[in-house]
Design an enzyme around this catalytic site. Sequence first.
Site, PDB file in Angstrom:
ATOM      1  N   ASN A 136      10.050  -6.878  11.285  1.00 46.67           N
ATOM      2  CA  ASN A 136      10.533  -5.855  10.354  1.00 46.67           C
ATOM      3  C   ASN A 136      12.040  -5.647  10.453  1.00 46.67           C
ATOM      4  O   ASN A 136      12.671  -5.201   9.485  1.00 46.67           O
ATOM      5  CB  ASN A 136       9.750  -4.558  10.557  1.00 46.67           C
ATOM      6  CG  ASN A 136       8.347  -4.662   9.970  1.00 46.67           C
ATOM      7  OD1 ASN A 136       8.052  -5.607   9.241  1.00 46.67           O
ATOM      8  ND2 ASN A 136       7.490  -3.708  10.284  1.00 46.67           N
ATOM      9  N   ARG A 179      -1.541  15.050  10.467  1.00 49.40           N
ATOM     10  CA  ARG A 179      -2.757  14.576  11.157  1.00 49.40           C
ATOM     11  C   ARG A 179      -3.239  15.634  12.141  1.00 49.40           C
ATOM     12  O   ARG A 179      -4.418  15.973  12.176  1.00 49.40           O
ATOM     13  CB  ARG A 179      -2.458  13.255  11.884  1.00 49.40           C
ATOM     14  CG  ARG A 179      -2.325  12.113  10.905  1.00 49.40           C
ATOM     15  CD  ARG A 179      -1.973  10.795  11.547  1.00 49.40           C
ATOM     16  NE  ARG A 179      -2.086   9.726  10.554  1.00 49.40           N
ATOM     17  CZ  ARG A 179      -1.357   8.613  10.552  1.00 49.40           C
ATOM     18  NH1 ARG A 179      -0.467   8.406  11.514  1.00 49.40           N
ATOM     19  NH2 ARG A 179      -1.528   7.708   9.612  1.00 49.40           N
ATOM     20  N   ARG A 201       2.970  -0.128  16.952  1.00 52.05           N
ATOM     21  CA  ARG A 201       4.067  -0.169  15.969  1.00 52.05           C
ATOM     22  C   ARG A 201       5.206  -1.036  16.498  1.00 52.05           C
ATOM     23  O   ARG A 201       5.882  -1.717  15.746  1.00 52.05           O
ATOM     24  CB  ARG A 201       4.571   1.241  15.669  1.00 52.05           C
ATOM     25  CG  ARG A 201       3.545   2.099  14.936  1.00 52.05           C
ATOM     26  CD  ARG A 201       4.107   3.453  14.533  1.00 52.05           C
ATOM     27  NE  ARG A 201       3.107   4.270  13.862  1.00 52.05           N
ATOM     28  CZ  ARG A 201       2.351   5.187  14.469  1.00 52.05           C
ATOM     29  NH1 ARG A 201       2.483   5.426  15.759  1.00 52.05           N
ATOM     30  NH2 ARG A 201       1.469   5.881  13.777  1.00 52.05           N
ATOM     31  N   HIS A 207       7.935   8.337  16.633  1.00 52.20           N
ATOM     32  CA  HIS A 207       6.713   8.147  15.845  1.00 52.20           C
ATOM     33  C   HIS A 207       5.968   6.991  16.505  1.00 52.20           C
ATOM     34  O   HIS A 207       5.994   5.854  16.042  1.00 52.20           O
ATOM     35  CB  HIS A 207       7.092   7.821  14.392  1.00 52.20           C
ATOM     36  CG  HIS A 207       5.916   7.599  13.492  1.00 52.20           C
ATOM     37  ND1 HIS A 207       4.904   8.518  13.346  1.00 52.20           N
ATOM     38  CD2 HIS A 207       5.604   6.562  12.668  1.00 52.20           C
ATOM     39  CE1 HIS A 207       4.022   8.048  12.474  1.00 52.20           C
ATOM     40  NE2 HIS A 207       4.420   6.862  12.060  1.00 52.20           N
ATOM     41  N   ASN A 241       0.814  -1.229   0.000  1.00 58.14           N
ATOM     42  CA  ASN A 241       0.000   0.000   0.000  1.00 58.14           C
ATOM     43  C   ASN A 241       0.839   1.268   0.000  1.00 58.14           C
ATOM     44  O   ASN A 241       0.632   2.160  -0.821  1.00 58.14           O
ATOM     45  CB  ASN A 241      -0.904   0.002   1.236  1.00 58.14           C
ATOM     46  CG  ASN A 241      -2.130  -0.874   1.049  1.00 58.14           C
ATOM     47  OD1 ASN A 241      -2.545  -1.147  -0.085  1.00 58.14           O
ATOM     48  ND2 ASN A 241      -2.705  -1.324   2.148  1.00 58.14           N
ATOM     49  N   VAL A 242       1.798   1.353   0.932  1.00 61.68           N
ATOM     50  CA  VAL A 242       2.598   2.589   1.028  1.00 61.68           C
ATOM     51  C   VAL A 242       3.515   2.717  -0.192  1.00 61.68           C
ATOM     52  O   VAL A 242       3.597   3.784  -0.816  1.00 61.68           O
ATOM     53  CB  VAL A 242       3.429   2.623   2.335  1.00 61.68           C
ATOM     54  CG1 VAL A 242       4.286   3.885   2.393  1.00 61.68           C
ATOM     55  CG2 VAL A 242       2.534   2.543   3.565  1.00 61.68           C
ATOM     56  N   GLY A 243       4.183   1.618  -0.553  1.00 60.09           N
ATOM     57  CA  GLY A 243       5.150   1.658  -1.653  1.00 60.09           C
ATOM     58  C   GLY A 243       4.499   1.998  -2.986  1.00 60.09           C
ATOM     59  O   GLY A 243       4.980   2.876  -3.719  1.00 60.09           O
ATOM     60  N   ASP A 260       9.857  -5.701  -4.899  1.00 60.16           N
ATOM     61  CA  ASP A 260       9.182  -6.472  -3.848  1.00 60.16           C
ATOM     62  C   ASP A 260       9.676  -7.909  -3.928  1.00 60.16           C
ATOM     63  O   ASP A 260      10.244  -8.324  -4.949  1.00 60.16           O
ATOM     64  CB  ASP A 260       7.659  -6.438  -4.061  1.00 60.16           C
ATOM     65  CG  ASP A 260       6.874  -6.723  -2.769  1.00 60.16           C
ATOM     66  OD1 ASP A 260       6.345  -5.768  -2.166  1.00 60.16           O
ATOM     67  OD2 ASP A 260       6.806  -7.908  -2.373  1.00 60.16           O
TER      68      ASP A 260
HETATM   69  N1  APR Z   1      11.862  -7.366   0.452  1.00 56.22           N
HETATM   70  C1  APR Z   1      11.036  -6.669  -0.325  1.00 56.22           C
HETATM   71  N2  APR Z   1       9.727  -6.496  -0.062  1.00 56.22           N
HETATM   72  C2  APR Z   1       9.248  -7.100   1.032  1.00 56.22           C
HETATM   73  C3  APR Z   1      10.054  -7.863   1.899  1.00 56.22           C
HETATM   74  C4  APR Z   1      11.436  -7.985   1.573  1.00 56.22           C
HETATM   75  N3  APR Z   1      12.265  -8.680   2.327  1.00 56.22           N
HETATM   76  N4  APR Z   1       9.287  -8.306   2.901  1.00 56.22           N
HETATM   77  C5  APR Z   1       8.041  -7.860   2.690  1.00 56.22           C
HETATM   78  N5  APR Z   1       7.997  -7.123   1.564  1.00 56.22           N
HETATM   79  C6  APR Z   1       6.860  -6.469   0.932  1.00 56.22           C
HETATM   80  C7  APR Z   1       5.589  -7.299   0.968  1.00 56.22           C
HETATM   81  O1  APR Z   1       5.614  -8.329  -0.017  1.00 56.22           O
HETATM   82  C8  APR Z   1       4.516  -6.245   0.715  1.00 56.22           C
HETATM   83  O2  APR Z   1       4.200  -6.142  -0.661  1.00 56.22           O
HETATM   84  O3  APR Z   1       6.501  -5.279   1.625  1.00 56.22           O
HETATM   85  C9  APR Z   1       5.166  -4.953   1.221  1.00 56.22           C
HETATM   86  C10 APR Z   1       4.435  -4.306   2.392  1.00 56.22           C
HETATM   87  O4  APR Z   1       3.211  -3.850   1.954  1.00 56.22           O
HETATM   88  P1  APR Z   1       1.875  -3.818   2.838  1.00 56.22           P
HETATM   89  O5  APR Z   1       1.721  -5.134   3.510  1.00 56.22           O
HETATM   90  O6  APR Z   1       0.783  -3.303   1.979  1.00 56.22           O
HETATM   91  O7  APR Z   1       2.229  -2.780   3.994  1.00 56.22           O
HETATM   92  P2  APR Z   1       2.146  -1.169   3.901  1.00 56.22           P
HETATM   93  O8  APR Z   1       0.793  -0.721   4.326  1.00 56.22           O
HETATM   94  O9  APR Z   1       2.676  -0.717   2.610  1.00 56.22           O
HETATM   95  O10 APR Z   1       3.135  -0.768   5.092  1.00 56.22           O
HETATM   96  C11 APR Z   1       4.514  -1.046   5.004  1.00 56.22           C
HETATM   97  O11 APR Z   1       5.151   0.908   6.210  1.00 56.22           O
HETATM   98  O12 APR Z   1       3.847   2.484   7.285  1.00 56.22           O
HETATM   99  C12 APR Z   1       4.647   1.357   7.457  1.00 56.22           C
HETATM  100  O13 APR Z   1       3.802   0.260   9.452  1.00 56.22           O
HETATM  101  C13 APR Z   1       3.888   0.191   8.046  1.00 56.22           C
HETATM  102  O14 APR Z   1       5.745  -1.262   8.452  1.00 56.22           O
HETATM  103  C14 APR Z   1       4.682  -0.980   7.567  1.00 56.22           C
HETATM  104  C15 APR Z   1       5.241  -0.497   6.214  1.00 56.22           C
END
Ligand code: APR
Length: 311
Positions: free
Chosen positions: A97, A153, A90, A177, A14-16, A35
């Site tokens: 993470n 926010r 968090r 944060h 989502n964030v990426g 990813d």
């Molecule tokens: N290398 C690359 N990508 C990875 C890896 C890795 N080793 N491990 C996980 N991912 C990818 C997942 O496959 C997934 O597509 O990271 C992505 C995370 O996306 P979401 O689950 O949608 O999480 P998102 O809402 O984007 O949040 C990511 O940002 O704001 C912070 O707390 C939040 O820690 C979280 C991070």
Amino acid sequence: MKGRVKVTIVGAGNVGASCAQRIAEKGYADVVLLDIIEGLPQGKALDIQQSANIIGFNSKITGTNNYETTAKSDVVIITSGVARKPGMSRDDLLITNQKIVSEVTRNIAKYSPNCVIIIATNPVDAMVYLALHESKFPRRRVLGLSGVLDGARLATFIAEELKVSVEDISPCVIGEHGKSMVVIPRLTTVKGTPITQLLPADKIAKLIDRTVNGGAEIVALLKTGSAFYAPSAALVEMAESVIKNKKRVLICAARVDGEYGIRDTVLGMPVKLSKNGIEQMVKLELTTEEKTALANSAKAVQELIQVMKLK
Ligand code: APR
């Protein structure tokens, strides 16, 4: 920076993906989206690329599972990792993470040894500390998402309360944060007037509480993940100050080494961001009470850092 600017975004979730879309639409950089899931970054990159004719931009978006494609990036935004589910803090994400951010950072440092790293993965302050440790980059080249988002926010809630444009609010939220973030109403202004002169103390306390729990409020509503529209907007504002050498003063998670008597930790602080990353940490004049709150915030982050047992 010579030629087209190259931005890598690690994590096509989502964030990426939201960051990739925002940067592509700005048009000033090419984007590599990486990813571990095969097909995910490629599919999202192709989808964003195919919006170019409609939106009108010339950025190239590449999806990949391979770090070689990220080589010589100018800026790398790390969003890979697990997001919160309802009821989680968090901090609950720390160990999972840590593994992800360690591996990602080592790869990024290998292929883009001169980049500026901006981290979104939570708990972000500990992750910035970890990425500094793993990359061995100077402190100016690793920072994280914190005060820009928490401040945005707070600004949203103040604007609703005062019925003024959110654009005229300059928020000040420093420290972790997380739960111990330090909201400073005295330095949060509406075009120069501190909100302490515009709102009663009990109202301000409510706005602070909602800000501290701002991320959790969204997690509770979404149920399957955490916020990403405002986080990606904040990350792109930070990245843009680096890409365009704007020298914005933005509150970001940065390594603190002696400022306010705090050492060897990472906290949200106002920093001047230029093409080299953090050019300067801007010192705020804090009251004794605010300094105590900041010291408590530092303690909370230091506890997380210790749990990571970095060698
Ligand atoms: N290398 C690359 N990508 C990875 C890896 C890795 N080793 N491990 C996980 N991912 C990818 C997942 O496959 C997934 O597509 O990271 C992505 C995370 O996306 P979401 O689950 O949608 O999480 P998102 O809402 O984007 O949040 C990511 O940002 O704001 C912070 O707390 C939040 O820690 C979280 C991070």
